[in-house]
Design an enzyme around this catalytic site. Structure first.
Site, PDB file in Angstrom:
ATOM      1  N   VAL A  26       0.834  -1.208   0.000  1.00  0.00           N
ATOM      2  CA  VAL A  26       0.000   0.000   0.000  1.00  0.00           C
ATOM      3  C   VAL A  26       0.872   1.263   0.000  1.00  0.00           C
ATOM      4  O   VAL A  26       0.609   2.209  -0.766  1.00  0.00           O
ATOM      5  CB  VAL A  26      -0.970  -0.002   1.201  1.00  0.00           C
ATOM      6  CG1 VAL A  26      -1.787   1.269   1.219  1.00  0.00           C
ATOM      7  CG2 VAL A  26      -1.889  -1.227   1.139  1.00  0.00           C
ATOM      8  N   LYS A  58     -13.430  -5.029   9.720  1.00  0.00           N
ATOM      9  CA  LYS A  58     -14.111  -4.067   8.841  1.00  0.00           C
ATOM     10  C   LYS A  58     -15.569  -3.901   9.257  1.00  0.00           C
ATOM     11  O   LYS A  58     -16.103  -2.780   9.228  1.00  0.00           O
ATOM     12  CB  LYS A  58     -14.006  -4.522   7.379  1.00  0.00           C
ATOM     13  CG  LYS A  58     -12.584  -4.371   6.829  1.00  0.00           C
ATOM     14  CD  LYS A  58     -12.419  -5.100   5.517  1.00  0.00           C
ATOM     15  CE  LYS A  58     -11.032  -4.878   4.933  1.00  0.00           C
ATOM     16  NZ  LYS A  58     -10.727  -5.793   3.839  1.00  0.00           N
ATOM     17  N   LYS A  84      -7.167  -1.464   9.488  1.00  0.00           N
ATOM     18  CA  LYS A  84      -8.466  -1.866  10.081  1.00  0.00           C
ATOM     19  C   LYS A  84      -8.311  -2.574  11.402  1.00  0.00           C
ATOM     20  O   LYS A  84      -9.125  -2.408  12.303  1.00  0.00           O
ATOM     21  CB  LYS A  84      -9.288  -2.715   9.111  1.00  0.00           C
ATOM     22  CG  LYS A  84      -8.576  -3.850   8.417  1.00  0.00           C
ATOM     23  CD  LYS A  84      -7.973  -3.376   7.140  1.00  0.00           C
ATOM     24  CE  LYS A  84      -6.983  -4.336   6.542  1.00  0.00           C
ATOM     25  NZ  LYS A  84      -7.343  -4.804   5.251  1.00  0.00           N
TER      26      LYS A  84
END
Ligand SMILES: NC(=O)C1=CN([C@@H]2O[C@H](COP(=O)(O)OP(=O)(O)OC[C@H]3O[C@@H](n4cnc5c(N)ncnc54)[C@H](OP(=O)(O)O)[C@@H]3O)[C@@H](O)[C@H]2O)C=CC1
Ligand SMILES: N[C@@H](CC=O)C(=O)O
Length: 368
Positions: free
Chosen positions: A56, A247, A147
């Protein structure tokens, strides 16, 4: 949110102090040292510190490079990475990372005077929790994709952010590139949200789709999901349903305004789903999907689960294949609204992160 954010935006004058200044419209900046507003042709600069430069983080580096001109033209601001903390500074990276950015100590990013905003993409709860808290208390806004951390400590970190008048944004933590948090925070005012139901883990959906459509084994499909950058560093979080659980906890907080403890959620991963199960579902004209769901009854009772379920073609989740994610939001007035898009991988996640960075700059109401 009614307050206006402030940012330490710099002009290109190197000697400009990094004190906080009110954010001004494009092309205008209130120079902190002079206390007056001037119009400048030079774009302001937001100095970014990265925590992590893996899948990421690398996507963020590439995105900022690729869309730099567009962002400058559209928003009058240059987003410059100035520091990046990684575990191993010697490691070869697939993206162009300047040696001068790199350090192995997150404190060098979170405490630095030359950083305005920190992007946390290390993962895990430690040291990410301490790093984000340190960044906030040192006056930096924070954008994170983590998360696991938000599910565990989101309330505490949001409270800290409010106390120090900084922003902590986390769009990328759920549903990859789909702006689910933005929608939950900004749209549903008249509706009472009754349920949130979706495919929220890209890796699981990719594996189930590959197994059903191409006959790939579970192990080979997982290996492919890892190669494509969809899976967590420890992929058991994906296939055992923990990632979907985290999530769901974040979505429940944002959409239903409830705290959903882990113990209140029935969690089943996809490890037990066999090729025979997928074939049986297919014979019925159905598919097996890993679905996360939380429902809030009119009497306040909450039911929540994360589990593989058989879905029929009439279900909005039936057509959500591969790494795609979707969220069905049930409002008491509108009924079901479905939002779908890419749920994992470097580009969609980096997209959500950079949109959050721009949200800090634009100080769009809706997040706290
Ligand atoms: N992959 C995806 O599709 C998505 C991921 N996310 C989340 O984004 C975060 C990052 O995921 P991803 O990029 O896939 O993970 P990676 O494992 O690819 O990258 C993690 C990065 O963090 C660095 N890092 C880890 N621990 C430390 C530490 N203690 N100090 C400094 N640097 C550290 C690593 O350094 P080094 O490179 O030296 O090992 C690496 O650069 C996670 O929270 C994940 O859940 C969210 C949405 C989608
Ligand atoms: N491992 C996660 C990454 C995105 O959140 C997933 O597969 O969904």
């Amino acid at each position: 949110m009614s307050r206006t954010d402030s940012l330490a935006l710099r002009t290109d004058t190197p000697s400009t102090p990094a004190a906080s200044a009110p954010l001004s419209p494009r092309g205008d900046c209130a120079l902190p040292s002079l206390g007056r507003t001037v119009t400048t042709a030079v774009p302001d600069t937001l100095r970014i510190g990265l925590l992590g430069c893996g899948v990421v983080g690398g996507g963020v580096v590439e995105t900022l490079h690729q869309n730099a001109r567009h962002i400058e033209a559209e928003h009058g601001v240059r987003l410059d990475i100035v520091r990046a903390a990684v575990r191993d500074v010697q490691r070869e990276r697939s993206v162009h990372v300047r040696r001068s950015w790199l350090c192995s100590d997150w404190r060098e990013v979170c405490e630095a005077d030359d950083v305005d905003l920190v992007i946390e993409v290390m993962g895990g709860t430690s040291p990410a929790r301490e790093a984000i808290a340190t960044a906030l208390t040192h006056g930096k806004h924070v954008v994170t994709a983590n998360k696991q951390l938000l599910a565990a400590c989101g309330v505490e970190l949001q409270a800290l952010a409010a106390t120090v008048d900084r922003r902590l944004l986390f769009e990328a933590s759920v549903l990859g590139g789909i702006p689910a948090i933005h929608i939950l925070h900004t749209y549903f005012g008249a509706n009472r949200i009754r349920a949130l139901r979706g495919i929220v883990n890209g890796t699981s959906n990719y594996i189930l789709t590959q197994m059903a459509d191409t006959g790939l084994s579970f192990a080979d499909a997982l290996a492919e999901a890892q190669r494509l950058g969809y899976a967590e560093a420890d992929p058991s979080a994906d296939v055992e349903g923990y990632d979907a659980l985290y999530k769901l906890q974040i979505l429940a907080r944002c959409g239903l305004r409830i705290d959903l403890p882990e113990a209140a959620v029935t969690r089943v991963g996809i490890m037990g789903v066999t090729s025979a199960d997928l074939a049986a579902a297919k014979r019925l004209g159905c598919k097996v999907k890993h679905v996360a769901e939380v429902r809030l009854a009119a009497d306040g009772r909450v039911s929540a689960q994360v589990a593989p379920v058989v879905v029929a073609p009439s279900d909005p989740l039936y057509a959500i294949d591969g790494v795609q994610n979707a969220l069905v939001v049930t409002g008491d007035l509108v009924g079901d609204l479905t939002f779908a898009g890419p749920g994992a991988g470097a580009w969609p996640t980096a997209s959500a992160i950079v949109e959050d960075v721009l949200k800090v700059i634009k100080a769009v109401p809706g997040h706290s």
